[in-house]
Scaffold this motif. Structure first.
Motif, PDB file in Angstrom:
ATOM      1  N   THR A 102       7.727   4.317  -1.881  1.00  0.00           N
ATOM      2  CA  THR A 102       8.247   3.947  -3.205  1.00  0.00           C
ATOM      3  C   THR A 102       8.544   2.568  -3.224  1.00  0.00           C
ATOM      4  OG1 THR A 102      10.449   4.540  -2.483  1.00  0.00           O
ATOM      5  CG2 THR A 102       9.222   6.173  -3.819  1.00  0.00           C
ATOM      6  N   ARG A 136       0.900  -1.180   0.135  1.00  0.00           N
ATOM      7  CA  ARG A 136       0.046  -0.028  -0.026  1.00  0.00           C
ATOM      8  C   ARG A 136       0.735   1.410   0.058  1.00  0.00           C
ATOM      9  NH1 ARG A 136      -3.670  -1.264   4.049  1.00  0.00           N
ATOM     10  NH2 ARG A 136      -1.677  -1.287   5.606  1.00  0.00           N
ATOM     11  N   SER A 137       0.349   2.178  -0.775  1.00  0.00           N
ATOM     12  CA  SER A 137       1.175   3.527  -0.865  1.00  0.00           C
ATOM     13  C   SER A 137      -0.184   4.656  -0.980  1.00  0.00           C
ATOM     14  CB  SER A 137       2.062   3.836  -1.973  1.00  0.00           C
ATOM     15  OG  SER A 137       2.589   5.211  -1.862  1.00  0.00           O
ATOM     16  N   THR A 138      -0.236   5.388  -0.146  1.00  0.00           N
ATOM     17  CA  THR A 138      -1.369   6.429  -0.263  1.00  0.00           C
ATOM     18  C   THR A 138      -0.690   7.795  -0.318  1.00  0.00           C
ATOM     19  OG1 THR A 138      -1.510   6.720   2.507  1.00  0.00           O
ATOM     20  CG2 THR A 138      -2.854   4.786   1.434  1.00  0.00           C
ATOM     21  N   PRO A 139      -1.340   8.771  -0.956  1.00  0.00           N
ATOM     22  CA  PRO A 139      -1.307  10.166  -0.967  1.00  0.00           C
ATOM     23  C   PRO A 139      -0.965  10.690   0.369  1.00  0.00           C
ATOM     24  CG  PRO A 139      -3.412   9.967  -2.159  1.00  0.00           C
ATOM     25  CD  PRO A 139      -3.033   8.603  -1.475  1.00  0.00           C
ATOM     26  N   GLU A 140      -1.399  10.393   1.501  1.00  0.00           N
ATOM     27  CA  GLU A 140      -1.098  10.731   2.913  1.00  0.00           C
ATOM     28  C   GLU A 140       0.195  10.298   3.469  1.00  0.00           C
ATOM     29  OE1 GLU A 140      -4.127   8.964   2.613  1.00  0.00           O
ATOM     30  OE2 GLU A 140      -5.029  10.636   1.592  1.00  0.00           O
ATOM     31  N   ASP A 141       0.599   8.902   2.974  1.00  0.00           N
ATOM     32  CA  ASP A 141       1.756   8.214   3.315  1.00  0.00           C
ATOM     33  C   ASP A 141       2.378   7.391   2.255  1.00  0.00           C
ATOM     34  OD1 ASP A 141       3.501   7.359   4.936  1.00  0.00           O
ATOM     35  OD2 ASP A 141       2.180   5.746   5.634  1.00  0.00           O
ATOM     36  N   PRO A 142       2.604   8.257   1.286  1.00  0.00           N
ATOM     37  CA  PRO A 142       3.360   7.556  -0.026  1.00  0.00           C
ATOM     38  C   PRO A 142       4.647   6.676   0.253  1.00  0.00           C
ATOM     39  CG  PRO A 142       3.901   9.706   0.061  1.00  0.00           C
ATOM     40  CD  PRO A 142       3.091   9.701   1.246  1.00  0.00           C
TER      41      PRO A 142
END
Length: 148
Positions: free
Chosen positions: A45, A37-43
């Motif tokens: 790589t 998972r990668s979210t805009p709030e917690d990106p």
């Protein structure tokens, strides 16, 4: 093989279709696929998963056997990756076959809840702010506790 630990990516659909061939007269099949998972709030790589191979395999095999006995599953399979993974990639897949849907769902949930808190995997995420180890979550402990 009922427990697989691998660094290579896997195709969840291919795994599930092969698993279904072991139908054994089941009335229900459940699959869960966890993704990086990668979210805009917690990106992030990438994520690197480390593990102790012999211990991880032994614990996952024991967990699978416990789930099969507890929920009357016909079959259960766990596939878990390790190494460097990227957002959107499958990280874990749990599949269960049972006579009825509730047993299949409960077996899969039990495996995932317990795996998240007891399996010897360590996650390190890399993102715009550098690298960080992923800490245990109270919500995971609570999910596992419900099976006590």
């Amino acid at each position: 093989m009922s427990v697989t630990l691998q660094s290579e990516p896997f195709d969840p659909g291919t795994l599930f279709n092969a698993f279904l061939k072991a139908n054994q007269g089941a009335g229900a099949a459940v699959t869960f696929t966890g993704l990086v998972r990668s979210t805009p709030e917690d990106p992030i790589t990438s994520m690197t998963l480390e593990h102790y191979p012999a211990l991880a395999r032994r614990q996952l095999e024991d967990l699978r056997k416990r789930a099969m006995a507890r929920f009357g599953l016909y079959e259960a399979r766990i596939v878990h990756r390790f190494g460097r993974l990227y957002p959107g990639e499958p990280i874990v897949q749990v599949m269960t076959l049972a006579p009825h849907r509730q047993a299949a769902f409960d077996g899969a949930n039990f495996i995932m809840d317990t795996l998240k808190t007891t399996a010897p995997f360590w996650k390190k995420e890399e993102g715009p702010d550098g690298r960080r180890w992923v800490e245990a979550k109270d919500s995971d402990d609570k999910a596992t506790a419900r099976w006590s």
